[in-house]
Design a protein around this motif. Structure first.
Motif, PDB file in Angstrom:
ATOM      1  N   ARG A 227      -2.224  78.703 -83.785  1.00 48.33           N
ATOM      2  CA  ARG A 227      -2.665  79.714 -82.823  1.00 48.33           C
ATOM      3  C   ARG A 227      -1.626  80.817 -82.738  1.00 48.33           C
ATOM      4  NH1 ARG A 227      -5.813  76.120 -78.208  1.00 48.33           N
ATOM      5  NH2 ARG A 227      -6.975  74.915 -79.764  1.00 48.33           N
ATOM      6  N   GLU A 229      -0.908  82.839 -80.609  1.00 52.78           N
ATOM      7  CA  GLU A 229      -0.757  83.317 -79.236  1.00 52.78           C
ATOM      8  C   GLU A 229       0.693  83.730 -79.076  1.00 52.78           C
ATOM      9  OE1 GLU A 229      -2.964  80.283 -76.856  1.00 52.78           O
ATOM     10  OE2 GLU A 229      -1.666  78.887 -77.898  1.00 52.78           O
ATOM     11  N   HIS A 236       3.787  75.719 -75.618  1.00 51.04           N
ATOM     12  CA  HIS A 236       2.969  76.294 -76.692  1.00 51.04           C
ATOM     13  C   HIS A 236       3.746  76.442 -77.990  1.00 51.04           C
ATOM     14  CE1 HIS A 236       0.562  77.577 -73.173  1.00 51.04           C
ATOM     15  NE2 HIS A 236      -0.459  77.459 -74.010  1.00 51.04           N
ATOM     16  N   LEU A 237       3.106  76.032 -79.083  1.00 54.77           N
ATOM     17  CA  LEU A 237       3.635  76.254 -80.423  1.00 54.77           C
ATOM     18  C   LEU A 237       2.608  77.079 -81.188  1.00 54.77           C
ATOM     19  CD1 LEU A 237       4.776  72.603 -81.190  1.00 54.77           C
ATOM     20  CD2 LEU A 237       6.320  74.576 -81.035  1.00 54.77           C
ATOM     21  N   GLU A 382      -2.172  70.701 -68.626  1.00 50.54           N
ATOM     22  CA  GLU A 382      -3.256  70.268 -69.517  1.00 50.54           C
ATOM     23  C   GLU A 382      -2.726  69.548 -70.754  1.00 50.54           C
ATOM     24  OE1 GLU A 382      -6.033  73.320 -70.773  1.00 50.54           O
ATOM     25  OE2 GLU A 382      -6.562  72.123 -72.538  1.00 50.54           O
ATOM     26  N   ILE A 383      -3.187  68.311 -70.930  1.00 48.67           N
ATOM     27  CA  ILE A 383      -2.792  67.553 -72.133  1.00 48.67           C
ATOM     28  C   ILE A 383      -4.007  67.381 -73.041  1.00 48.67           C
ATOM     29  CG2 ILE A 383      -3.156  65.253 -71.126  1.00 48.67           C
ATOM     30  CD1 ILE A 383      -0.505  64.411 -72.515  1.00 48.67           C
ATOM     31  N   ARG A 433       2.063  67.831 -76.853  1.00 49.71           N
ATOM     32  CA  ARG A 433       2.014  67.686 -75.383  1.00 49.71           C
ATOM     33  C   ARG A 433       2.137  66.203 -75.026  1.00 49.71           C
ATOM     34  NH1 ARG A 433      -1.312  72.353 -73.058  1.00 49.71           N
ATOM     35  NH2 ARG A 433      -0.317  74.078 -74.185  1.00 49.71           N
TER      36      ARG A 433
HETATM   37  P1  ATP Z   1      -3.574  75.930 -72.735  1.00 50.10           P
HETATM   38  O1  ATP Z   1      -4.505  76.379 -71.647  1.00 50.10           O
HETATM   39  O2  ATP Z   1      -2.545  74.930 -72.282  1.00 50.10           O
HETATM   40  O3  ATP Z   1      -2.992  77.050 -73.530  1.00 50.10           O
HETATM   41  P2  ATP Z   1      -5.950  75.545 -74.285  1.00 50.10           P
HETATM   42  O4  ATP Z   1      -6.916  75.376 -73.198  1.00 50.10           O
HETATM   43  O5  ATP Z   1      -5.842  76.821 -75.013  1.00 50.10           O
HETATM   44  O6  ATP Z   1      -4.465  75.124 -73.776  1.00 50.10           O
HETATM   45  P3  ATP Z   1      -7.463  73.787 -76.024  1.00 50.10           P
HETATM   46  O7  ATP Z   1      -8.083  74.835 -76.844  1.00 50.10           O
HETATM   47  O8  ATP Z   1      -8.297  73.094 -75.000  1.00 50.10           O
HETATM   48  O9  ATP Z   1      -6.120  74.357 -75.340  1.00 50.10           O
HETATM   49  O10 ATP Z   1      -6.757  72.743 -77.001  1.00 50.10           O
HETATM   50  C1  ATP Z   1      -6.785  71.338 -76.796  1.00 50.10           C
HETATM   51  C2  ATP Z   1      -5.387  70.796 -76.547  1.00 50.10           C
HETATM   52  O11 ATP Z   1      -4.450  71.255 -77.520  1.00 50.10           O
HETATM   53  C3  ATP Z   1      -4.780  71.234 -75.224  1.00 50.10           C
HETATM   54  O12 ATP Z   1      -5.229  70.421 -74.182  1.00 50.10           O
HETATM   55  C4  ATP Z   1      -3.299  71.056 -75.483  1.00 50.10           C
HETATM   56  O13 ATP Z   1      -2.926  69.699 -75.347  1.00 50.10           O
HETATM   57  C5  ATP Z   1      -3.158  71.421 -76.936  1.00 50.10           C
HETATM   58  N1  ATP Z   1      -2.703  72.798 -77.171  1.00 50.10           N
HETATM   59  C6  ATP Z   1      -3.407  73.932 -77.033  1.00 50.10           C
HETATM   60  N2  ATP Z   1      -2.703  75.022 -77.377  1.00 50.10           N
HETATM   61  C7  ATP Z   1      -1.484  74.558 -77.764  1.00 50.10           C
HETATM   62  C8  ATP Z   1      -0.312  75.187 -78.278  1.00 50.10           C
HETATM   63  N3  ATP Z   1      -0.254  76.501 -78.467  1.00 50.10           N
HETATM   64  N4  ATP Z   1       0.748  74.393 -78.588  1.00 50.10           N
HETATM   65  C9  ATP Z   1       0.675  73.063 -78.421  1.00 50.10           C
HETATM   66  N5  ATP Z   1      -0.393  72.405 -77.951  1.00 50.10           N
HETATM   67  C10 ATP Z   1      -1.474  73.134 -77.631  1.00 50.10           C
END
Ligand code: ATP
Ligand code: MN
Length: 459
Positions: A227, A229, A236-237, A382-383, A433
């Protein structure tokens, strides 16, 4: 033999060969004590070298960080807290480590410093422990699903659809950036690119995972996701690993039950199989770690409607950095308030407003919310994010149209609802996470061997 095995042995008097990296060397004029570690466990084995047997030149290059091979005998140790040690007969130095340049010295280093030398940090006790726990969790994930009849599905990392909407994507191209082919209207001509169209690294394996569930019944993916982001947070990674089970014939209730059971299994597995490493992390970094892990395995997760969650937040009287009204996407501060202060245990929040969730989630009768679930954990927020999927072709198609999603990207996915559609559900667990929670670390950069974050792709 690995040091982890030797330390448990009581075969006193047997000949042994040990190889590893020197943690420390100390001693007096008669004897040198070398603490040796080979990565198999957090503990070192003590090597005792009688100076009458070893020339100065042999022991001089045995310094912190050097790699040696020791031949000798396993003997019962008189030192407190260690069962065995090795009486050395021969020591061969495989690789020296000049004390003036070797960055890891005996004194503790900060996590920030260790991040800068991530190529060497697995040599430290802390990262040794974290990487062993990471391995054990990966193994436990495969074991959990295999034991329950789930199949491991390999979904592609390169994708042509950017409709998942989970985050900004990294483009994949072989076009010459300094000389891009253009179409008549001045846009980049992707027909000349490697795949003949614009492609990216995947943000999630879910859409393909659903195809697996609708044929094999129960599948899971476990692989890297990407991602772009630009969010520099401790959670976040840009490159992280995700576990995504997807199950035919599961509704949201079944999905929640699986998520809770899965997390409890993994944490229980760590408590049972990573005891020494967890005790080390508990002692060094987080004195409540083991207690917190036990607490989560022993208590039910709260199930809570989003609407109810927002009401609790508003009535809390708490001043949040971002105030929250119905319709807002919860921030980490809100999630942690619910989990850490209000309920004091993990919470599964369900039935979110459809506007803040992905297009594929099953729509509720109220026309406003979808059957989404986020599992919220103490210290993490959120995990897991998941949902029951919209299985009805008409409703899914209407939502796709409403959001102006390109037909050319999504047609194959829609077809799953055209032929033999079935109720189904799934979720995504961020592997790092999970590891933050299990190791007690505070920064996600410290639970992956080589973190990728904005402006950082070293090693
Ligand atoms: P957040 O709101 O914490 O940025 P998200 O809602 O974008 O997460 P999802 O698309 O639901 O995340 O992804 C499923 C799972 O992947 C999340 O619950 C989280 O555990 C993990 N996750 C999401 N983005 C990241 C990230 N950038 N780095 C590490 N783990 C992530
Ligand atoms: Mn999510």
């Amino acid at each position: 033999m690995r040091i982890a095995q030797l330390l448990k042995s009581t075969d006193y008097g047997t000949d042994v060969v040990v190889k590893g990296w020197v943690r420390t060397k100390r001693g007096n004029k008669n004897v040198a004590f070398i603490a040796l570690n080979d990565g198999s466990c957090v503990a070192n084995i003590q090597i005792v070298a009688d100076l009458a047997k070893f020339a100065d030149e042999t022991l001089k290059p045995v310094t912190t960080g050097s790699c040696i091979c020791v031949k000798g005998r396993l003997v019962e140790s008189l030192g407190a807290g260690q069962g065995v040690e090795v009486q050395a007969d021969e020591i061969e130095v495989y690789g020296t480590a000049d004390p003036d340049s070797y960055p890891l010295q005996k004194k503790g280093h900060t996590l920030e410093f260790l991040r800068d030398i991530a190529y060497l940090r697995p040599r430290t006790n802390t990262f040794g422990a974290i990487l062993r726990i990471r391995h054990a969790m990966a193994y436990a994930i495969h074991k959990y699903f295999n034991d329950r009849g789930f199949f491991y599905l390999h979904t592609p990392l390169i994708t042509a659809s950017d409709c998942e909407g989970a985050g900004a994507m990294f483009q994949v191209t072989t076009l010459d950036m300094n000389n891009l082919p253009k179409t008549e209207d001045g846009k980049v001509d992707y027909t000349q690119d490697f795949f003949g169209k614009s492609c990216s690294l995947t943000v999630s394996g879910q859409l393909e995972g659903e195809l697996g569930a609708l044929s094999l019944g129960q599948i899971y993916t476990f692989g890297p996701t990407f991602r772009a982001e630009n969010s520099n947070t401790p959670r976040h990674l840009a490159e992280f690993w995700m576990i995504e089970p997807e199950m035919a014939f599961y509704d949201l209730e079944d999905n929640m039950a699986l998520a809770e059971d899965f997390l409890k299994y993994l944490i229980g597995y760590a408590l049972e199989n990573c005891r020494e490493d967890l005790e080390f992390m508990n002692k060094m970094w987080d004195n409540e770690l083991i207690e917190r892990l036990k607490f989560v395995t022993e208590n039910d997760f709260v199930r809570l409607d989003y609407t109810e969650g927002v009401r609790i937040l508003k009535e809390s009287g708490r001043k949040f950095e971002f105030p929250c009204d119905w319709g807002c996407d919860l921030q980490s501060e809100h999630e942690r308030y619910l989990v850490e202060e209000h309920f004091k245990r993990p919470v599964i929040l369900i039935n979110y407003p459809k506007e803040i969730k992905a297009f594929y989630m099953k729509q509720n009768e109220d026309g406003k919310t979808v059957r989404a679930m986020d599992v919220l954990f103490p210290k993490i927020g959120e995990i897991i994010g998941g949902s029951e999927r919209e299985a009805d072709f008409g409703k899914l198609n209407a939502r796709v149209k409403e959001l102006n999603m390109p037909e050319k990207d999504i047609w194959w996915y829609l077809n799953t609802r055209r032929w033999g559609s079935a109720p189904h559900s799934g979720f995504g667990l961020g592997f790092e996470r999970l590891l933050l929670f299990v190791t007690g670390m505070g920064n996600i950069r410290d639970v992956i061997p080589f973190p990728r974050t904005p402006k950082n792709a070293e090693f």
